[in-house]
Design an enzyme around this catalytic site. Structure first.
Site, PDB file in Angstrom:
ATOM      1  N   CYS A 137     -15.064   1.224 -11.973  1.00 57.68           N
ATOM      2  CA  CYS A 137     -14.837   2.355 -12.880  1.00 57.68           C
ATOM      3  C   CYS A 137     -13.930   1.926 -14.035  1.00 57.68           C
ATOM      4  O   CYS A 137     -14.356   1.179 -14.905  1.00 57.68           O
ATOM      5  CB  CYS A 137     -14.273   3.540 -12.106  1.00 57.68           C
ATOM      6  SG  CYS A 137     -14.384   5.109 -13.013  1.00 57.68           S
ATOM      7  N   HIS A 248     -18.271   4.082  -7.720  1.00 57.52           N
ATOM      8  CA  HIS A 248     -17.241   3.766  -6.732  1.00 57.52           C
ATOM      9  C   HIS A 248     -17.841   3.437  -5.360  1.00 57.52           C
ATOM     10  O   HIS A 248     -18.023   4.339  -4.533  1.00 57.52           O
ATOM     11  CB  HIS A 248     -16.285   4.955  -6.587  1.00 57.52           C
ATOM     12  CG  HIS A 248     -15.403   5.189  -7.756  1.00 57.52           C
ATOM     13  ND1 HIS A 248     -14.089   4.765  -7.791  1.00 57.52           N
ATOM     14  CD2 HIS A 248     -15.643   5.796  -8.946  1.00 57.52           C
ATOM     15  CE1 HIS A 248     -13.547   5.110  -8.958  1.00 57.52           C
ATOM     16  NE2 HIS A 248     -14.465   5.741  -9.669  1.00 57.52           N
ATOM     17  N   GLU A 250     -16.374   2.041  -2.885  1.00 55.76           N
ATOM     18  CA  GLU A 250     -15.389   2.191  -1.806  1.00 55.76           C
ATOM     19  C   GLU A 250     -15.393   3.593  -1.196  1.00 55.76           C
ATOM     20  O   GLU A 250     -15.012   3.778  -0.030  1.00 55.76           O
ATOM     21  CB  GLU A 250     -13.986   1.826  -2.314  1.00 55.76           C
ATOM     22  CG  GLU A 250     -13.276   2.865  -3.147  1.00 55.76           C
ATOM     23  CD  GLU A 250     -13.788   2.983  -4.570  1.00 55.76           C
ATOM     24  OE1 GLU A 250     -13.361   3.915  -5.281  1.00 55.76           O
ATOM     25  OE2 GLU A 250     -14.608   2.135  -4.987  1.00 55.76           O
TER      26      GLU A 250
END
Length: 321
Positions: A137, A248, A250
């Site tokens: 990001c 993202h 994660e």
């Protein structure tokens, strides 16, 4: 030739062969690997008032878990050190993760320190000293600023939305997606596997018109923002092991706030797992190391305790420093 002479000849022949075989390496061009990698994660400055009582710098635990799930340890990197200290850290870690957040990409401490590591990584890789960088990001946006030498971002709002990727033709031959199962690659283009939480990004038009960016990066995927603008969503360096995602990965495995669109499907989890393993495997190609096990142990994030933050942020846990 006599029997004795023939025997001597045979003995000398095999002795010579044995000596030659001892002098030759058993494996040629074997790429060295490091099975105890340490990835550095650059911290962010705390700016939210509700977080300030806990510390000056922070790392959401989801980024730490993402790296650990790929088989690496994590070293948090503060933003208050000297250039010499960052150069020393660089010589010991095996890769760098630039996390998301909201800071100025040209004047903030985050940008300043990232620039130091970026230049060290360029120089090292040019000399054959492998060192990978991953940007998520804001981290990906920062990589484009470092390469272009200027902030070229535009409004590309994709806030709290999960999207499939519009893969380019270059994705099929990319390092990042190499070895991905065909079923997952199809799902990546059809299912909302990538969580997006951003207001700005790099437009495809800007990327294609900027010679520095187009020369440095391969464009692997694009997406369409809420305002209809096509933005860059996945890139990888053509020459350097630098990778960026506007989304993202994660969150797919480690963030669970019900108000936020975190993808948790089987394919979403598989995607995050493979990307973590990919980047850590890149880190294994770096032979940087600490001077001794004690020094190494003293800087790892295991020395810190995350704070439960689910009641005042979108993160489950945050490390504060």
């Amino acid at each position: 030739m006599s029997t004795t002479g023939f025997s001597t000849y045979v003995w000398l022949f095999f002795a010579c062969c044995f000596c030659c075989s001892k002098a030759m390496p058993t494996k040629l061009n074997q790429e060295a690997t490091n099975d105890r990698p340490v990835i550095g994660i650059l911290t962010q400055i705390v700016s939210d008032e509700v977080m300030k009582p806990f510390g000056r710098n922070y790392i959401p635990s989801s980024y730490v878990k993402f790296i650990e799930s790929g088989g690496s340890r994590v070293m948090p990197i503060r933003l208050t050190l000297t250039s010499d200290e960052y150069e020393t850290i660089f010589s010991k870690i095996n890769g760098l993760l630039l996390i998301g957040g909201a800071v100025n990409l040209e004047t903030s401490d985050f940008a300043t320190v990232a620039k130091i590591f970026y230049r060290l990584a360029l120089r090292a890789n040019d000399k054959g000293d492998f060192f990978p960088i991953w940007g998520t990001c804001l981290g990906m946006q920062l990589l484009t600023v470092l390469v272009a030498g200027e902030d070229l971002l535009a409004k590309t709002t994709a806030e709290n939305v999960a999207l499939p990727l519009n893969l380019t033709t270059e994705a099929a031959s990319s390092r990042m997606f190499e070895g991905f199962p065909n079923k997952l690659m199809r799902a990546l283009t059809r299912e909302p596997l990538t969580g997006n939480f951003h207001h700005f990004g790099l437009t495809v038009k800007t990327f294609q018109e900027n010679e520095k960016l187009e020369t440095f990066f391969s464009l692997l995927s694009t997406n369409v923002a809420e305002n209809g603008v096509h933005f860059v969503s996945t890139i990888e360096g053509k020459r350097y092991p630098f990778y960026g995602v506007q989304w993202h990965p994660e969150v797919n495995r480690f963030q669970w706030d019900r108000k936020l669109n975190f993808p948790h499907s089987a394919h979403a989890v598989q995607l995050a797992s493979l990307l973590a393993e990919f980047f850590v495997n890149e880190g294994r190609r770096s032979l940087h190391q600490f001077d001794n096990p004690e020094e190494e142990a003293s800087v790892l994030i295991y020395n810190d305790t995350p704070v439960y933050a689910g009641n005042f942020t979108g993160y489950e846990q945050i490390y504060f420093f």
